[in-house]
Design an enzyme around this catalytic site. Sequence first.
Site, PDB file in Angstrom:
ATOM      1  N   LYS A   1      -6.922  -4.813  -8.119  1.00  0.00           N
ATOM      2  CA  LYS A   1      -6.489  -5.364  -6.825  1.00  0.00           C
ATOM      3  C   LYS A   1      -7.371  -6.575  -6.498  1.00  0.00           C
ATOM      4  O   LYS A   1      -8.372  -6.473  -5.789  1.00  0.00           O
ATOM      5  CB  LYS A   1      -6.560  -4.280  -5.736  1.00  0.00           C
ATOM      6  CG  LYS A   1      -5.720  -4.612  -4.514  1.00  0.00           C
ATOM      7  CD  LYS A   1      -5.483  -3.389  -3.663  1.00  0.00           C
ATOM      8  CE  LYS A   1      -4.911  -3.682  -2.296  1.00  0.00           C
ATOM      9  NZ  LYS A   1      -3.589  -4.267  -2.255  1.00  0.00           N
TER      10      LYS A   1
ATOM     11  N   TYR B   1     -10.206  -6.495  -3.519  1.00  0.00           N
ATOM     12  CA  TYR B   1     -10.048  -6.083  -2.131  1.00  0.00           C
ATOM     13  C   TYR B   1      -9.307  -4.757  -2.025  1.00  0.00           C
ATOM     14  O   TYR B   1      -8.815  -4.217  -3.032  1.00  0.00           O
ATOM     15  CB  TYR B   1      -9.319  -7.162  -1.328  1.00  0.00           C
ATOM     16  CG  TYR B   1      -7.814  -7.225  -1.531  1.00  0.00           C
ATOM     17  CD1 TYR B   1      -7.264  -7.653  -2.735  1.00  0.00           C
ATOM     18  CD2 TYR B   1      -6.940  -6.844  -0.512  1.00  0.00           C
ATOM     19  CE1 TYR B   1      -5.887  -7.714  -2.907  1.00  0.00           C
ATOM     20  CE2 TYR B   1      -5.567  -6.907  -0.677  1.00  0.00           C
ATOM     21  CZ  TYR B   1      -5.042  -7.339  -1.875  1.00  0.00           C
ATOM     22  OH  TYR B   1      -3.688  -7.394  -2.043  1.00  0.00           O
TER      23      TYR B   1
ATOM     24  N   LEU C   1       0.083  -2.551  -9.938  1.00  0.00           N
ATOM     25  CA  LEU C   1      -1.018  -1.957  -9.194  1.00  0.00           C
ATOM     26  C   LEU C   1      -0.635  -0.498  -8.949  1.00  0.00           C
ATOM     27  O   LEU C   1       0.494  -0.212  -8.540  1.00  0.00           O
ATOM     28  CB  LEU C   1      -1.202  -2.668  -7.854  1.00  0.00           C
ATOM     29  CG  LEU C   1      -2.372  -2.104  -7.045  1.00  0.00           C
ATOM     30  CD1 LEU C   1      -3.698  -2.579  -7.618  1.00  0.00           C
ATOM     31  CD2 LEU C   1      -2.269  -2.517  -5.589  1.00  0.00           C
TER      32      LEU C   1
ATOM     33  N   GLU D   1       7.098  -4.404 -10.218  1.00  0.00           N
ATOM     34  CA  GLU D   1       6.722  -4.053  -8.833  1.00  0.00           C
ATOM     35  C   GLU D   1       6.955  -5.269  -7.949  1.00  0.00           C
ATOM     36  O   GLU D   1       7.331  -6.341  -8.435  1.00  0.00           O
ATOM     37  CB  GLU D   1       5.255  -3.630  -8.766  1.00  0.00           C
ATOM     38  CG  GLU D   1       4.306  -4.747  -9.155  1.00  0.00           C
ATOM     39  CD  GLU D   1       2.834  -4.428  -8.935  1.00  0.00           C
ATOM     40  OE1 GLU D   1       2.509  -3.492  -8.196  1.00  0.00           O
ATOM     41  OE2 GLU D   1       2.005  -5.161  -9.508  1.00  0.00           O
TER      42      GLU D   1
HETATM   43  N1  PLP Z   1       1.621  -3.572  -5.735  1.00  0.00           N
HETATM   44  C1  PLP Z   1       0.985  -4.665  -5.258  1.00  0.00           C
HETATM   45  C2  PLP Z   1       0.962  -5.898  -6.074  1.00  0.00           C
HETATM   46  C3  PLP Z   1       0.368  -4.626  -3.994  1.00  0.00           C
HETATM   47  O1  PLP Z   1      -0.283  -5.715  -3.536  1.00  0.00           O
HETATM   48  C4  PLP Z   1       0.448  -3.441  -3.228  1.00  0.00           C
HETATM   49  C5  PLP Z   1      -0.177  -3.366  -1.903  1.00  0.00           C
HETATM   50  O2  PLP Z   1      -0.599  -4.326  -1.332  1.00  0.00           O
HETATM   51  C6  PLP Z   1       1.115  -2.338  -3.755  1.00  0.00           C
HETATM   52  C7  PLP Z   1       1.675  -2.429  -5.015  1.00  0.00           C
HETATM   53  C8  PLP Z   1       1.215  -1.056  -2.978  1.00  0.00           C
HETATM   54  O3  PLP Z   1      -0.042  -0.429  -2.955  1.00  0.00           O
HETATM   55  P1  PLP Z   1      -0.461   0.572  -1.807  1.00  0.00           P
HETATM   56  O4  PLP Z   1       0.586   1.611  -1.724  1.00  0.00           O
HETATM   57  O5  PLP Z   1      -1.778   1.145  -2.273  1.00  0.00           O
HETATM   58  O6  PLP Z   1      -0.568  -0.225  -0.552  1.00  0.00           O
END
Ligand code: PLP
Length: 285
Positions: A147, A32, A203, A179
């Site tokens: 993701k 997603y 991610l 994270e």
């Molecule tokens: N890490 C994880 C596990 C996430 O689910 C998300 C966003 O949902 C992020 C980091 C941050 O990603 P982004 O800045 O692209 O929203």
Amino acid sequence: MEVVYLNGQFLPKDQALISPDDRGFLFGDSVYEVARWYGGYFFDLPGHTGRFRRSMKETNMVWKDEAKLEEIFEELIERNGLGADCAIVYFQATRGVAPRNHAFPDPPVKPTIYGFARRHNINTLAAERGVAIWLTPDPRWNRCDIKTTALIANVLPYQEAHDQGFAEVCFVRNGFVTEGAHSNIFFVRNEALYTHPENNDILSGITRKNIISVARANDVSVVEEAVATDMIPYMNEAFICNTTGEIVPVTRISDQVIGDGNPGHLTRKLQVLLREFIQSCDPHR
Ligand code: PLP
């Protein structure tokens, strides 16, 4: 009535029917994306759609209309009358519908493609005052760079943190902070930013990437190195970031107060710089 996208059609949400044999439902065999609309434009849409295509590729999913992705994001905003609002678009692909079997359907079936848009405003109180987050061992798999909607290993620790009044849970792997359940994390020490390098343990956040480039463009040094948990007491500032919340200062990690317990000055500066950069991407300015 909310209008959603399902398999080539825009339709009222209550008419969007998905089979119980869908592999997203049965296996979490699904990826997603979430992008943010700022009342007239998406911020870094290529970053989001590029990551979605990568997630599909890494999980061997093929969607013949993939070239229409950007158009569908725009149309979801338009059809829901969200043009002038702040909103998010959520978009998902599953491997499709087939009788339950671990092996991929053979011959392959069409992926199930679903998307929706909804109004979203930033949590200004959290961005202003900062939040407390909780640290816990990382229970996730070793492909956190994909993701995927298979988020139970994020959901369970997040709920535990939430029940204790924490705003986010951050994970620890081999003694290092990776994270959050739905955010990336940065630390500040001696005016330099530290964040986990891009690899399978995190991610690659679109917000993280944009913060790094905004920081470097403003002569703030960025070190892509993970922070060991025993170094947390020596950190001057911390913040988490994601698409829906931008930059949220972290004032406490479990029982460790960060800095003087208030949002740090570099965190504040980056909140402003990121917001200015987002506004500078408005094509109607
Ligand atoms: N890490 C994880 C596990 C996430 O689910 C998300 C966003 O949902 C992020 C980091 C941050 O990603 P982004 O800045 O692209 O929203």
